[in-house]
Design a protein around this motif. Structure first.
Motif, PDB file in Angstrom:
ATOM      1  N   LEU A   1       6.912   6.816  -9.723  1.00 25.59           N
ATOM      2  CA  LEU A   1       8.362   6.882  -9.662  1.00 25.59           C
ATOM      3  C   LEU A   1       8.890   6.153  -8.431  1.00 25.59           C
ATOM      4  O   LEU A   1       9.879   5.412  -8.504  1.00 25.59           O
ATOM      5  CB  LEU A   1       8.840   8.339  -9.662  1.00 25.59           C
ATOM      6  CG  LEU A   1      10.350   8.550  -9.569  1.00 25.59           C
ATOM      7  CD1 LEU A   1      11.075   7.927 -10.766  1.00 25.59           C
ATOM      8  CD2 LEU A   1      10.669  10.045  -9.473  1.00 25.59           C
ATOM      9  N   VAL A   2       8.248   6.348  -7.293  1.00 27.11           N
ATOM     10  CA  VAL A   2       8.669   5.654  -6.068  1.00 27.11           C
ATOM     11  C   VAL A   2       8.521   4.144  -6.240  1.00 27.11           C
ATOM     12  O   VAL A   2       9.428   3.378  -5.899  1.00 27.11           O
ATOM     13  CB  VAL A   2       7.882   6.158  -4.836  1.00 27.11           C
ATOM     14  CG1 VAL A   2       8.107   5.254  -3.637  1.00 27.11           C
ATOM     15  CG2 VAL A   2       8.279   7.592  -4.513  1.00 27.11           C
ATOM     16  N   ALA A   3       7.396   3.705  -6.786  1.00 27.18           N
ATOM     17  CA  ALA A   3       7.186   2.268  -6.997  1.00 27.18           C
ATOM     18  C   ALA A   3       8.244   1.704  -7.947  1.00 27.18           C
ATOM     19  O   ALA A   3       8.842   0.651  -7.683  1.00 27.18           O
ATOM     20  CB  ALA A   3       5.781   2.018  -7.537  1.00 27.18           C
ATOM     21  N   TYR A   4       8.491   2.401  -9.031  1.00 24.83           N
ATOM     22  CA  TYR A   4       9.511   1.966  -9.989  1.00 24.83           C
ATOM     23  C   TYR A   4      10.890   1.924  -9.335  1.00 24.83           C
ATOM     24  O   TYR A   4      11.678   0.997  -9.589  1.00 24.83           O
ATOM     25  CB  TYR A   4       9.517   2.889 -11.209  1.00 24.83           C
ATOM     26  CG  TYR A   4      10.617   2.570 -12.186  1.00 24.83           C
ATOM     27  CD1 TYR A   4      10.572   1.424 -12.964  1.00 24.83           C
ATOM     28  CD2 TYR A   4      11.706   3.427 -12.337  1.00 24.83           C
ATOM     29  CE1 TYR A   4      11.588   1.127 -13.869  1.00 24.83           C
ATOM     30  CE2 TYR A   4      12.719   3.141 -13.231  1.00 24.83           C
ATOM     31  CZ  TYR A   4      12.657   1.998 -13.996  1.00 24.83           C
ATOM     32  OH  TYR A   4      13.668   1.711 -14.882  1.00 24.83           O
ATOM     33  N   SER A   5      11.182   2.885  -8.475  1.00 24.06           N
ATOM     34  CA  SER A   5      12.501   2.930  -7.837  1.00 24.06           C
ATOM     35  C   SER A   5      12.775   1.678  -7.018  1.00 24.06           C
ATOM     36  O   SER A   5      13.905   1.212  -6.936  1.00 24.06           O
ATOM     37  CB  SER A   5      12.655   4.183  -6.963  1.00 24.06           C
ATOM     38  OG  SER A   5      11.988   4.032  -5.718  1.00 24.06           O
ATOM     39  N   ARG A   6      11.741   1.124  -6.409  1.00 22.21           N
ATOM     40  CA  ARG A   6      11.924  -0.083  -5.593  1.00 22.21           C
ATOM     41  C   ARG A   6      12.238  -1.293  -6.457  1.00 22.21           C
ATOM     42  O   ARG A   6      12.967  -2.194  -6.048  1.00 22.21           O
ATOM     43  CB  ARG A   6      10.686  -0.350  -4.732  1.00 22.21           C
ATOM     44  CG  ARG A   6      10.275   0.815  -3.852  1.00 22.21           C
ATOM     45  CD  ARG A   6      11.433   1.535  -3.206  1.00 22.21           C
ATOM     46  NE  ARG A   6      11.940   0.800  -2.055  1.00 22.21           N
ATOM     47  CZ  ARG A   6      13.081   1.063  -1.443  1.00 22.21           C
ATOM     48  NH1 ARG A   6      13.852   2.044  -1.865  1.00 22.21           N
ATOM     49  NH2 ARG A   6      13.462   0.360  -0.411  1.00 22.21           N
TER      50      ARG A   6
ATOM     51  N   LEU B   1       3.618  -4.480  -6.240  1.00 20.33           N
ATOM     52  CA  LEU B   1       2.203  -4.546  -6.606  1.00 20.33           C
ATOM     53  C   LEU B   1       1.339  -4.726  -5.364  1.00 20.33           C
ATOM     54  O   LEU B   1       0.328  -4.039  -5.186  1.00 20.33           O
ATOM     55  CB  LEU B   1       1.960  -5.690  -7.594  1.00 20.33           C
ATOM     56  CG  LEU B   1       0.515  -5.878  -8.042  1.00 20.33           C
ATOM     57  CD1 LEU B   1      -0.015  -4.621  -8.712  1.00 20.33           C
ATOM     58  CD2 LEU B   1       0.404  -7.069  -8.974  1.00 20.33           C
ATOM     59  N   GLY B   2       1.737  -5.615  -4.473  1.00 12.51           N
ATOM     60  CA  GLY B   2       0.994  -5.810  -3.225  1.00 12.51           C
ATOM     61  C   GLY B   2       0.949  -4.542  -2.397  1.00 12.51           C
ATOM     62  O   GLY B   2      -0.091  -4.187  -1.825  1.00 12.51           O
ATOM     63  N   GLY B   3       2.067  -3.824  -2.334  1.00 15.44           N
ATOM     64  CA  GLY B   3       2.106  -2.563  -1.589  1.00 15.44           C
ATOM     65  C   GLY B   3       1.184  -1.521  -2.188  1.00 15.44           C
ATOM     66  O   GLY B   3       0.484  -0.802  -1.460  1.00 15.44           O
TER      67      GLY B   3
END
Length: 163
Positions: free
Chosen positions: A130-135, A147-149
Motif C-alpha cells: 500500500l505504501v509503495a502504491y501510494s507513492r 521499484l528501486g526503493g
C-alpha cells in the motif's frame, strides 16, 4: 526506462488522475520518516512478537539513511504534474526522486518481518504494498523509483539477516 516511467504516469485504470482514496493518501503521509513502521512495530510487540518488531525496525532504521545517501548519489527530478492525484498530498517533496525512501523503508521492514515471522508478514506485507502504491498513485515518484526503493530495502533486510 525513462520512457516506460513517462508512459506509466499518464491517466490509466491502474493510476487514475483523480484524487486517491483517503487510505492511499494516509499510507503515504504516515510512512514519512518511518512513522508508520514505528506504530506497526509497537503493534507487533503488543501482539507478542517483540523479536520480529525489533528486527524489522532495525532493518528500516538502517535502510532509511541508505536510501537518502543513494538519493544524493543519484539525483533525479520528480514527476511534474498538477493532477488531483498529486495535489491531494499536503507535502510536495523536492528531494531526489530516486529511490523512493518510503519504499526503501517499507521493503526493509516488510522483508525483515517476512524472514522471521510469516504470520506477522501476512499483516505487514499488504501495508508495504500500500505504501509503495501510494507513492505511484499520488504521482510523487516514477515507477522505477519505487521499484528501486523496494529492491534496496529488501537487500538491506537480507544483508542484516546474514550479519
Amino acid at each position: 526506462m525513462g520512457e516506460l516511467d513517462e508512459e506509466a504516469m499518464h491517466d490509466s485504470e491502474v493510476l487514475p488522475a483523480e484524487r486517491p482514496n483517503p487510505l492511499v493518501i494516509a499510507a503515504g503521509i504516515t510512512a514519512r520518516g518511518g512513522v508508520l513502521w514505528l506504530v506497526v512495530a509497537g503493534l507487533l510487540a503488543l501482539a507478542g512478537r517483540p523479536a520480529t518488531a525489533k528486527r524489522a525496525l532495525l532493518a528500516a532504521a538502517v535502510a532509511l539513511p541508505i536510501g537518502h545517501l543513494t538519493g544524493l548519489a543519484v539525483p533525479r527530478r520528480r514527476p511534474r504534474t498538477s493532477m488531483p492525484a498529486r495535489t491531494a498530498l499536503p507535502e510536495h517533496p523536492d528531494s531526489s526522486s530516486f529511490p523512493s525512501k518510503h519504499a526503501v523503508t517499507a521493503a526493509a521492514f516488510g522483508t525483515a518481518t517476512a524472514l522471521v515471522d510469516r504470520k506477522a508478514a501476512a499483516f505487514v506485507v499488504p501495508l508495504v504494498l500500500l505504501v509503495a502504491y501510494s507513492r505511484l498513485r499520488t504521482r510523487v515518484h516514477w515507477p522505477s523509483d519505487v521499484l528501486g526503493g523496494l529492491l534496496i530495502g529488501a537487500a538491506v533486510a537480507l544483508v542484516l539477516t546474514r550479519v
